[in-house]
Write an enzyme that holds these catalytic residues in place. Structure first.
Site, PDB file in Angstrom:
ATOM      1  CG  ASP A 144       3.947  22.374   7.212  1.00 10.22           C
ATOM      2  OD1 ASP A 144       4.629  22.513   6.177  1.00 10.22           O
ATOM      3  OD2 ASP A 144       3.766  23.286   8.041  1.00 10.22           O
ATOM      4  CG  HIS A 180       6.862  25.132   5.566  1.00  6.84           C
ATOM      5  ND1 HIS A 180       5.705  24.950   6.290  1.00  6.84           N
ATOM      6  CD2 HIS A 180       7.273  26.393   5.832  1.00  6.84           C
ATOM      7  CE1 HIS A 180       5.427  26.050   6.968  1.00  6.84           C
ATOM      8  NE2 HIS A 180       6.361  26.945   6.705  1.00  6.84           N
ATOM      9  CB  SER A 396       5.725  29.045   9.230  1.00  5.51           C
ATOM     10  OG  SER A 396       4.763  29.281   8.248  1.00  5.51           O
TER      11      SER A 396
END
Length: 585
Positions: A144, A180, A396
């Site tokens: 990520d 994120h 996600s």
């Protein structure tokens, strides 16, 4: 003698008070038998006519404020619309208030916003924790934007982020500059340390709070990367498998599909990890609002690969129970473009989930409304923004939840292969989802309707408890089936790979795994409309999905200005979709 008698009366009064019984009919279930000296923020509703705004100097006028203060409580606010107050009182105070004749009801000062504390009960994660399954000893590779140091990812002595490496060209730091990856890591393995204890009204705990995180950074500060960087990270995870017991890879990202999965380099890389004994969990994508196909055939790569475990997103609806949960309208739907693979495989909570923040990261700075205020989870906290927690939505997040589920399952049953994990999670998924759900975007006025069919919810809603209790072991691959169109009967069917476990026995029949959603609907105009699960005019018309100019056309779904936009590689539309970063109404 009079003094002794007075003391006796006082003592008797105190003793009688300690023996007071609560009127449970006036107390919300979560506050019954509340610890005597532990404080709670509550809403107290009073009978009509009770004065709640007096100072107590008016002689015979009854003042609610004084009653609470005499109990050692604190008044935080008045709620005139329900003739009530917000107060902080302890368990003894709750009991005393329940015996007041003018008190109607006492309840916790609950929140209506969906959080991880609602995601966990929706998938029965508490059963795993209470049974001692927290993902302990399992390594989860988070490919990520990086993972920042956070108290919720620390063990007793050492951080549970056991390895870090950057694959971002020219940047050797594995820190999360985008914001994120840290959020995803928290959904998987955060232990809620920064929100656990008597000071907090709620705790934000990951699904596998004992798992270890392997941080493989590929996304830069703008959330962009390349196929090669992701593939290099996948290769590194395979190489580190035995060192850190990496059994799960989480890929909460994707891009457009430009060739079949047998040629797509990303798909080939994830298959390599799968065949090396690592469960690869991939987000389906956030393009379910693509109107020309009602969101169908919008699943990302590498979520389109039939081996991997592809996850769509549900909305927890602000309640712990899953019975009122609905499909997130932005969640991408199958079948996959070019190959027509039946996707997603599962759905999981993904909307408005609270998890770990990465202060000063791009998402944190660009979305101040997503910062969680202290008073959201701290008793008596201020409205200022916490630097510990942040809210995000999308497939996600749903993928992160499922990665945590996989870690819990593998702690209990470490001998399970990736195919056996996928097959069991799909078979035990909860299948009593509503047939339809709709949401209207307030900005555009467009209403999006989801039919919870096999291409929208897959095999159902992931269920940790059911998976842990099950003893079913697949003896074959768990490759996702293909959708095939019969032009003679005008029906769409699922076609199983010969090597797969599906339909090899009653235990693994399509009906057992997909429930009633396995019966694929006829298209418009056919006679057998009684099995119409999907509706005749939404998807299955001959000129919509299976027409030569849509699914197979080269310039429709994947054109530079249609679905994926000009930034086809990991762009923000792929990660977030319409209004996903801030959530969905």
């Amino acid at each position: 003698m009079k003094k002794i008698l007075a003391v006796f009366i006082v003592l008797a009064t105190v003793f009688a008070a300690t023996l007071a019984y609560a009127d449970d009919s006036k107390i919300a279930p979560e506050l019954r038998n509340y610890p005597a000296n532990q404080q709670a923020q509550v809403i107290v509703q009073y009978a009509p006519g009770t004065q709640i705004n007096c100072s107590g100097i008016l002689g015979l006028v009854f003042c609610v404020v004084n009653d609470v203060l005499k109990l050692g409580g604190t008044i935080l606010a008045q709620i005139p619309i329900i003739n009530g107050i917000v107060a902080v009182v302890d368990g003894n105070g709750i009991v005393s208030l329940s015996n007041e004749s003018n008190v109607v009801y006492i309840s916790s000062d609950r929140t209506l916003a969906p959080t991880l504390s609602n995601a966990a009960p929706a998938i029965n994660a508490e059963f795993a924790w209470q049974s001692g399954y927290t993902g302990a000893g399992i390594g989860v590779a988070v490919i990520d934007s990086g993972v920042n140091s956070h108290p919720d990812l620390n063990g007793l002595l050492l951080s549970r982020v056991v390895y870090q490496q950057s694959f971002v060209p020219g940047n050797s730091s594995a820190a999360d500059q985008y914001g994120h990856g840290t959020h995803i890591a928290g959904l998987i393995a955060g232990d809620g340390l920064s929100s656990t204890g008597p000071l907090y009204s709620k705790s934000f705990k990951g699904i596998a709070p004992g798992a270890n995180i392997v941080n493989l950074r590929v996304l830069d500060a703008n959330g962009a990367t390349t196929d090669s960087a992701v593939i290099a990270a996948i290769a590194r995870a395979i190489a580190l498998k035995s060192t850190y017991n990496i059994r799960v890879i989480n890929l909460s990202m994707g891009r457009g599909v430009f060739e079949g999965y047998k040629l797509d380099p990303l798909c080939q890389a994830v298959e390599r990890a799968w065949k090396n004994g690592i469960v690869v969990v991939v987000a389906a994508g956030n393009n379910g609002r693509y109107q020309p196909t009602s969101g169908y055939v919008t699943v990302n790569s590498p979520a389109n690969d039939p081996y991997v475990l592809t996850v769509g997103a549900m909305k927890p609806m602000g309640t712990p129970q899953r019975t009122d949960d609905l499909m997130a309208s932005y969640s991408s739907k199958g079948p996959t473009v070019l190959d027509a693979v039946v996707k997603p495989d599962l759905v999981a909570p993904g909307n408005l989930l609270v998890s770990l923040a990465a202060p000063n990261s791009t998402l944190y700075m660009q979305n101040p409304a997503n910062r969680v205020p202290y008073n959201f989870y701290v008793n008596g906290g201020s409205k200022s923004s916490s630097t510990s927690y942040f809210t995000l939505s999308g497939t996600s997040m749903a993928a992160g939840v499922v990665s945590g589920v996989v870690a819990d399952l593998l702690q209990k049953s470490p001998s399970l292969t990736p195919d056996q994990v996928k097959a069991r999670l799909m078979k035990t998924a909860w299948k009593s989802l509503p047939a339809y759900s709709s949401v209207t975007d307030p900005a555009t006025g467009i209403t999006y309707t989801d039919q919870d069919d096999v291409f929208t919810v897959g095999a159902g809603y992931v269920d940790v408890e059911a998976a842990l209790v099950s003893t079913d072991v697949a003896k074959g691959t768990a490759m996702s089936p293909l959708a095939t169109y019969d032009s003679n009967t005008k029906q769409i069917w699922m076609k199983d790979d010969p090597s797969s476990v599906w339909n090899t026995s009653s235990t693994w029949s399509n009906a057992a795994v997909w429930g009633t959603a396995q019966f694929v609907a006829p298209v418009a105009g056919s006679a057998s409309s009684s099995t119409n699960v999907y509706g005749s005019n939404v998807l299955w018309g001959t000129n919509v999905l299976w027409g030569t100019n849509v699914l197979w056309g080269t310039n429709v779904l994947w054109g530079t200005n249609v679905l994926w936009g000009t930034n086809v590689l990991w762009g923000t539309n792929v990660l977030w979709g319409t209004s996903v970063a801030g959530g969905e109404n």
